[in-house]
Design a protein around this motif. Sequence first.
Motif, PDB file in Angstrom:
ATOM      1  N   ASP A 145     -11.386   0.636   1.833  1.00  0.00           N
ATOM      2  CA  ASP A 145     -10.978   0.792   0.434  1.00  0.00           C
ATOM      3  C   ASP A 145      -9.997   1.960   0.344  1.00  0.00           C
ATOM      4  O   ASP A 145     -10.254   3.035   0.896  1.00  0.00           O
ATOM      5  N   GLN A 178      -7.778   4.178  -2.444  1.00  0.00           N
ATOM      6  CA  GLN A 178      -7.514   4.490  -3.846  1.00  0.00           C
ATOM      7  C   GLN A 178      -6.503   5.634  -3.910  1.00  0.00           C
ATOM      8  O   GLN A 178      -6.766   6.733  -3.427  1.00  0.00           O
ATOM      9  N   ARG A 179      -5.345   5.344  -4.494  1.00  0.00           N
ATOM     10  CA  ARG A 179      -4.310   6.367  -4.635  1.00  0.00           C
ATOM     11  C   ARG A 179      -4.191   6.780  -6.093  1.00  0.00           C
ATOM     12  O   ARG A 179      -4.036   5.946  -6.985  1.00  0.00           O
ATOM     13  N   TYR A 180      -4.240   8.093  -6.296  1.00  0.00           N
ATOM     14  CA  TYR A 180      -4.153   8.655  -7.636  1.00  0.00           C
ATOM     15  C   TYR A 180      -2.900   9.522  -7.754  1.00  0.00           C
ATOM     16  O   TYR A 180      -2.541  10.251  -6.831  1.00  0.00           O
ATOM     17  N   LEU A 231      -5.303   6.500 -11.519  1.00  0.00           N
ATOM     18  CA  LEU A 231      -5.273   5.562 -10.401  1.00  0.00           C
ATOM     19  C   LEU A 231      -3.992   4.735 -10.443  1.00  0.00           C
ATOM     20  O   LEU A 231      -3.638   4.150 -11.467  1.00  0.00           O
ATOM     21  N   THR A 271      -2.698   1.515  -9.453  1.00  0.00           N
ATOM     22  CA  THR A 271      -3.229   0.217  -9.018  1.00  0.00           C
ATOM     23  C   THR A 271      -2.254  -0.527  -8.107  1.00  0.00           C
ATOM     24  O   THR A 271      -2.687  -1.358  -7.304  1.00  0.00           O
ATOM     25  N   SER A 292      -2.805   1.185  -4.628  1.00  0.00           N
ATOM     26  CA  SER A 292      -4.178   1.104  -4.117  1.00  0.00           C
ATOM     27  C   SER A 292      -4.422  -0.279  -3.523  1.00  0.00           C
ATOM     28  O   SER A 292      -3.750  -1.260  -3.862  1.00  0.00           O
ATOM     29  N   ARG A 352      -7.520  -2.812  -0.998  1.00  0.00           N
ATOM     30  CA  ARG A 352      -8.796  -2.972  -0.299  1.00  0.00           C
ATOM     31  C   ARG A 352      -8.629  -4.063   0.749  1.00  0.00           C
ATOM     32  O   ARG A 352      -8.141  -5.149   0.449  1.00  0.00           O
TER      33      ARG A 352
END
Length: 345
Positions: free
Chosen positions: A215, A217-219, A228, A230, A233, A235
């Motif tokens: 997984d 997740q890039r913020y 976030l 999207t 990001s 998965r």
Amino acid sequence: MQGTYPKYNGGLNLNYRNKSINVFGNYNYNNAQYLMSMNSDREQFDTSFSQKNRMLFHNNTHGFKAGLDYFINNKSTLGAVVNGNLANNDFNTSGPMYFTYIPTGQVDRILKATNNNDMKRDNANANLNYRYAVTGGTELNIDADYGIFKIRSNQYQPNYYYQPDGTTEISRAIYNMIAPTDIDLFSLKADYEKNYKGGRLGIGGKIGIVNTDNDFQRYDVYTSGKVLDTLKSNRFKYKENINAAYVNLSKTLGKIELNGGLRAEQTVISGESLDSVVLDRNYAQLFPSASALYRFNSHMAVQSSYSRRVNRPGFQQQNPFTYFIDSLTYTRGNPTLRPEIINTA
């Protein structure tokens, strides 16, 4: 990489054995820092990019292993082993990148970026095994293995762009990447050997199953908090099943030693990235091997051999996530990588 910082290692080994059981265990500790540097120069259109990075890697690992062998009789042994590592790894990079306008040779702007990655890498493995052996004769080995890997990565990366003077800020881009990875591995294999018609015959098989869940997740980080992204990001779930069987026969005829074998493999692979399938393969391969050795005497011999082997890419090499060193420099895995076939003669 250079040996700038001290490294510490320590361990403890214990063992007890009698006619019925053998109990063993060990513990190891490692604490080390490694200093590395990366310099790169590249050009794109009318701009050159000159980058100098200082990288510091800190490893803090606890390793353990414990096992038991039970001697059923003088031919049969039943065993169990548990081992693993608990690691905290910190990886920090820093350094400037200079943007130079090629026609004039003048520095246009400077990127000052740091990258702090706090990572935990824990794994544990369990093995059950059975061995039956007769001296100079039949031998049977059966192994069942199960392993888990848990990787937790928290990466903070601020990027500041400056005027050529290096003090006047133009803009900034700050990212936080959180990337948990879970890997489960299971395998069952059996190997059987016996004397056969004046030679040695071996047959065996193995089933291997791997499931990975990655997984990413890039913020985007702002003074008011983080949001976030999207689109950046992702998965990635990967499944691999390899079924294999082999046969091998060796025999000596006077001064000639012969060995031949054949391994057959079936590979089933699937990979999903969010809602899309990026990998779906099901194929079979054969891997023969053969060798012949002729001994002129105890000091001289000539040998000819051939083998076909496979070298598979690592799981992280197939992970399509992007690992940033700064906003313009990154590495990324390729889920469509195929195994390397090696023919050796």
